[in-house]
Design an enzyme around this catalytic site. Sequence first.
Site, PDB file in Angstrom:
ATOM      1  N   ASP A  13      50.980 -87.563  25.888  1.00 27.30           N
ATOM      2  CA  ASP A  13      51.208 -87.851  24.463  1.00 27.30           C
ATOM      3  C   ASP A  13      52.659 -87.659  24.053  1.00 27.30           C
ATOM      4  O   ASP A  13      52.947 -87.249  22.926  1.00 27.30           O
ATOM      5  CB  ASP A  13      50.315 -86.954  23.575  1.00 27.30           C
ATOM      6  CG  ASP A  13      48.864 -87.013  23.965  1.00 27.30           C
ATOM      7  OD1 ASP A  13      48.400 -88.119  24.253  1.00 27.30           O
ATOM      8  OD2 ASP A  13      48.214 -85.957  24.002  1.00 27.30           O
ATOM      9  N   GLY A  15      54.852 -89.897  23.596  1.00 24.95           N
ATOM     10  CA  GLY A  15      55.414 -91.057  22.898  1.00 24.95           C
ATOM     11  C   GLY A  15      55.739 -92.176  23.872  1.00 24.95           C
ATOM     12  O   GLY A  15      56.677 -92.944  23.667  1.00 24.95           O
ATOM     13  N   LYS A  16      54.906 -92.277  24.915  1.00 26.34           N
ATOM     14  CA  LYS A  16      55.145 -93.292  25.959  1.00 26.34           C
ATOM     15  C   LYS A  16      55.074 -94.707  25.400  1.00 26.34           C
ATOM     16  O   LYS A  16      55.822 -95.579  25.825  1.00 26.34           O
ATOM     17  CB  LYS A  16      54.077 -93.170  27.045  1.00 26.34           C
ATOM     18  CG  LYS A  16      54.471 -92.257  28.167  1.00 26.34           C
ATOM     19  CD  LYS A  16      53.375 -92.267  29.210  1.00 26.34           C
ATOM     20  CE  LYS A  16      52.884 -90.890  29.532  1.00 26.34           C
ATOM     21  NZ  LYS A  16      51.840 -90.329  28.722  1.00 26.34           N
ATOM     22  N   GLY A  17      54.163 -94.922  24.428  1.00 27.88           N
ATOM     23  CA  GLY A  17      53.956 -96.275  23.907  1.00 27.88           C
ATOM     24  C   GLY A  17      55.275 -96.918  23.501  1.00 27.88           C
ATOM     25  O   GLY A  17      55.613 -98.000  23.964  1.00 27.88           O
ATOM     26  N   GLY A  40      45.809 -93.058  25.894  1.00 31.60           N
ATOM     27  CA  GLY A  40      45.736 -93.911  24.708  1.00 31.60           C
ATOM     28  C   GLY A  40      47.120 -94.155  24.152  1.00 31.60           C
ATOM     29  O   GLY A  40      47.885 -93.224  23.962  1.00 31.60           O
ATOM     30  N   HIS A  41      47.459 -95.415  23.973  1.00 30.80           N
ATOM     31  CA  HIS A  41      48.745 -95.762  23.370  1.00 30.80           C
ATOM     32  C   HIS A  41      48.464 -96.475  22.058  1.00 30.80           C
ATOM     33  O   HIS A  41      47.645 -97.388  22.032  1.00 30.80           O
ATOM     34  CB  HIS A  41      49.525 -96.743  24.237  1.00 30.80           C
ATOM     35  CG  HIS A  41      49.967 -96.168  25.537  1.00 30.80           C
ATOM     36  ND1 HIS A  41      50.538 -94.933  25.637  1.00 30.80           N
ATOM     37  CD2 HIS A  41      49.935 -96.670  26.785  1.00 30.80           C
ATOM     38  CE1 HIS A  41      50.840 -94.702  26.908  1.00 30.80           C
ATOM     39  NE2 HIS A  41      50.465 -95.733  27.622  1.00 30.80           N
ATOM     40  N   ARG A 145      34.139 -90.228  48.883  1.00 35.45           N
ATOM     41  CA  ARG A 145      33.888 -91.495  49.584  1.00 35.45           C
ATOM     42  C   ARG A 145      32.526 -92.104  49.249  1.00 35.45           C
ATOM     43  O   ARG A 145      31.858 -92.697  50.072  1.00 35.45           O
ATOM     44  CB  ARG A 145      34.066 -91.323  51.106  1.00 35.45           C
ATOM     45  CG  ARG A 145      35.514 -91.017  51.451  1.00 35.45           C
ATOM     46  CD  ARG A 145      35.661 -90.359  52.756  1.00 35.45           C
ATOM     47  NE  ARG A 145      35.054 -89.043  52.735  1.00 35.45           N
ATOM     48  CZ  ARG A 145      34.975 -88.242  53.793  1.00 35.45           C
ATOM     49  NH1 ARG A 145      35.437 -88.646  54.948  1.00 35.45           N
ATOM     50  NH2 ARG A 145      34.434 -87.052  53.693  1.00 35.45           N
ATOM     51  N   GLN A 228      49.158 -89.754  31.062  1.00 35.46           N
ATOM     52  CA  GLN A 228      49.159 -88.283  30.921  1.00 35.46           C
ATOM     53  C   GLN A 228      50.570 -87.724  31.177  1.00 35.46           C
ATOM     54  O   GLN A 228      51.535 -88.394  30.875  1.00 35.46           O
ATOM     55  CB  GLN A 228      48.122 -87.638  31.847  1.00 35.46           C
ATOM     56  CG  GLN A 228      46.683 -87.961  31.467  1.00 35.46           C
ATOM     57  CD  GLN A 228      46.175 -89.260  32.036  1.00 35.46           C
ATOM     58  OE1 GLN A 228      46.427 -89.590  33.170  1.00 35.46           O
ATOM     59  NE2 GLN A 228      45.456 -90.020  31.245  1.00 35.46           N
ATOM     60  N   THR A 243      44.152 -83.178  34.668  1.00 30.26           N
ATOM     61  CA  THR A 243      43.286 -84.330  34.853  1.00 30.26           C
ATOM     62  C   THR A 243      43.046 -84.486  36.357  1.00 30.26           C
ATOM     63  O   THR A 243      43.504 -83.641  37.146  1.00 30.26           O
ATOM     64  CB  THR A 243      43.865 -85.593  34.178  1.00 30.26           C
ATOM     65  OG1 THR A 243      42.874 -86.631  34.211  1.00 30.26           O
ATOM     66  CG2 THR A 243      45.164 -86.064  34.830  1.00 30.26           C
ATOM     67  N   ARG A 309      46.002 -82.202  18.126  1.00 29.06           N
ATOM     68  CA  ARG A 309      46.730 -81.676  19.289  1.00 29.06           C
ATOM     69  C   ARG A 309      47.271 -80.296  18.967  1.00 29.06           C
ATOM     70  O   ARG A 309      47.661 -80.026  17.827  1.00 29.06           O
ATOM     71  CB  ARG A 309      47.895 -82.607  19.643  1.00 29.06           C
ATOM     72  CG  ARG A 309      47.416 -83.964  20.086  1.00 29.06           C
ATOM     73  CD  ARG A 309      48.585 -84.895  20.395  1.00 29.06           C
ATOM     74  NE  ARG A 309      48.083 -86.216  20.729  1.00 29.06           N
ATOM     75  CZ  ARG A 309      48.664 -87.361  20.371  1.00 29.06           C
ATOM     76  NH1 ARG A 309      49.783 -87.353  19.683  1.00 29.06           N
ATOM     77  NH2 ARG A 309      48.132 -88.508  20.714  1.00 29.06           N
TER      78      ARG A 309
HETATM   79  P1  IMP Z   1      40.262 -85.803  31.547  1.00 29.67           P
HETATM   80  O1  IMP Z   1      41.458 -86.539  32.075  1.00 29.67           O
HETATM   81  O2  IMP Z   1      39.507 -86.556  30.493  1.00 29.67           O
HETATM   82  O3  IMP Z   1      39.390 -85.306  32.650  1.00 29.67           O
HETATM   83  O4  IMP Z   1      40.805 -84.481  30.802  1.00 29.67           O
HETATM   84  C1  IMP Z   1      41.450 -83.433  31.498  1.00 29.67           C
HETATM   85  C2  IMP Z   1      42.558 -82.809  30.665  1.00 29.67           C
HETATM   86  O5  IMP Z   1      43.614 -83.760  30.545  1.00 29.67           O
HETATM   87  C3  IMP Z   1      42.149 -82.452  29.235  1.00 29.67           C
HETATM   88  O6  IMP Z   1      42.879 -81.315  28.836  1.00 29.67           O
HETATM   89  C4  IMP Z   1      42.595 -83.657  28.434  1.00 29.67           C
HETATM   90  O7  IMP Z   1      42.825 -83.344  27.082  1.00 29.67           O
HETATM   91  C5  IMP Z   1      43.879 -83.995  29.166  1.00 29.67           C
HETATM   92  N1  IMP Z   1      44.246 -85.407  29.031  1.00 29.67           N
HETATM   93  C6  IMP Z   1      43.711 -86.452  29.700  1.00 29.67           C
HETATM   94  N2  IMP Z   1      44.318 -87.601  29.329  1.00 29.67           N
HETATM   95  C7  IMP Z   1      45.264 -87.276  28.447  1.00 29.67           C
HETATM   96  C8  IMP Z   1      46.256 -88.033  27.739  1.00 29.67           C
HETATM   97  O8  IMP Z   1      46.394 -89.258  27.869  1.00 29.67           O
HETATM   98  N3  IMP Z   1      47.060 -87.326  26.902  1.00 29.67           N
HETATM   99  C9  IMP Z   1      46.962 -85.976  26.774  1.00 29.67           C
HETATM  100  N4  IMP Z   1      46.069 -85.226  27.419  1.00 29.67           N
HETATM  101  C10 IMP Z   1      45.223 -85.866  28.251  1.00 29.67           C
END
Ligand code: IMP
Length: 434
Positions: A13, A15-17, A40-41, A145, A228, A243, A309
């Site tokens: 998050d 500010g990649k968009g 998400g962007h 696998r 991420q 993640t 956040r």
């Molecule tokens: P998951 O990727 O949904 O399994 O989440 C694992 C962790 O990564 C959690 O703390 C989520 O909030 C964080 N996370 C996953 N994707 C994003 C993202 O795009 N931005 C910020 N945090 C993320």
Amino acid sequence: MSTVVVVGAQWGDEGKGKVVDLFSERADMVVRYGGGANAGHTLVIGGTKLVTHLVPSGVMHPGKSCVLGDGMVIDPHTLLEEIADCQKQGLLQRNELLIGLGAHVILPYHKLLDGLREDRHAGTAQAIGTTRRGIGPAYEAKAGRRGVKMRDLLRIERLRELVRNNLDELNPLITHLGGTVPSAAEVEKWVSDAARAGEKLAPSLGDASRHVYAAIVAKKPILFEGAQGCLLDLDHGTYPYVTSSSTIAAGACQSAGIGPTHINAVIGITKAYATRVGSGPFPTEMHGEFGERLRQAGGEFGATTGRPRRCGWLDLAALRMGVRLSGMTGLALTKLDVLSNMGDVQVCVGYKLDGKALDEPPIDGEDIARAEPIFQTFPGWGELPRATQSLDDLPKTARDYVQTIAKLAGAPLALVSVGPDRNQTIKLADPFAG
Ligand code: IMP
């Protein structure tokens, strides 16, 4: 320089968009390589908002090839919805999309398991705070696998067998976690829906690795769009609060299927402050009124889940770690304007643990909970000029702040963003220039 990787420098998050959108202008191809609809962007097209989770932000520039790499985990239904949304906005009209046949598929039982685990552990240290998009379970199947690849959607018998075999193992787990085992009819619907989605996506499915390689050989400028952030990396992040994919720059090679010698530059994106969604250590977090002010000023609510956040001061020790892990050649600093009129600005420059000074945060959860952040304070600044061309246009204290960030993080600034609009950007280096 023709290949640039853009990664989030901390927990996503950043500010990649906006940054990817700016850099995409210079690229012929934009490649999303890891993760799935957890990202998400928010993109703004002529005043209309478009939120993408899977399609690369490069979609904003018609005619650029947009690739979803084999390292991704793709929910085909979410992808079809997103494609339809893009097409409604006049985008993706020219077969720009190429989806890796080797990418893994997120199926309803992955999301079911993700949600059941989160519910079971809610409020405890075991809750990761995932996006519930099935990311972890889909990558578990891949590593085990047993995963379903996009190419399996094109062969319904194989797809059915894979799904049934997976559920044969997973059903006891679903029951154990308090869920309801899907009926045979439900499973068949999952299979037929996925196969139908596969049929619709078929014209865009292909060999992503070769497609990208052909562009490399043709010396086309390529942007690899990370998802991420580096500290959410499965191997090198704040495990287990991470993640399930490789979010550092090396992930671009592994997930897109290209060699590391083909990467020319890595730009890390960092906000002028820090945020995190989900659980896990965040030593510079600001609770209470100030954290809330920052959240409101920065609009810090998740684009995927809408979750508020967690907000805090920028952690330069953590940023230094991101710079090291991804071999960043430049930094894009975003949202500097959000710190305007906030009073004094603090930044964490290192840690102290058991009497020792640390230049990076300790990675072990217990150690980081005990470590004491060392802060440096900068006098605050008022409004920033609306359209700035150069760092010289910034108030002196804001300029000192950004220069300190680059110096202590160990990477030069490529751009500084002082607002959401394109012209609210100080461009300092072109990562595509040689
Ligand atoms: P998951 O990727 O949904 O399994 O989440 C694992 C962790 O990564 C959690 O703390 C989520 O909030 C964080 N996370 C996953 N994707 C994003 C993202 O795009 N931005 C910020 N945090 C993320």
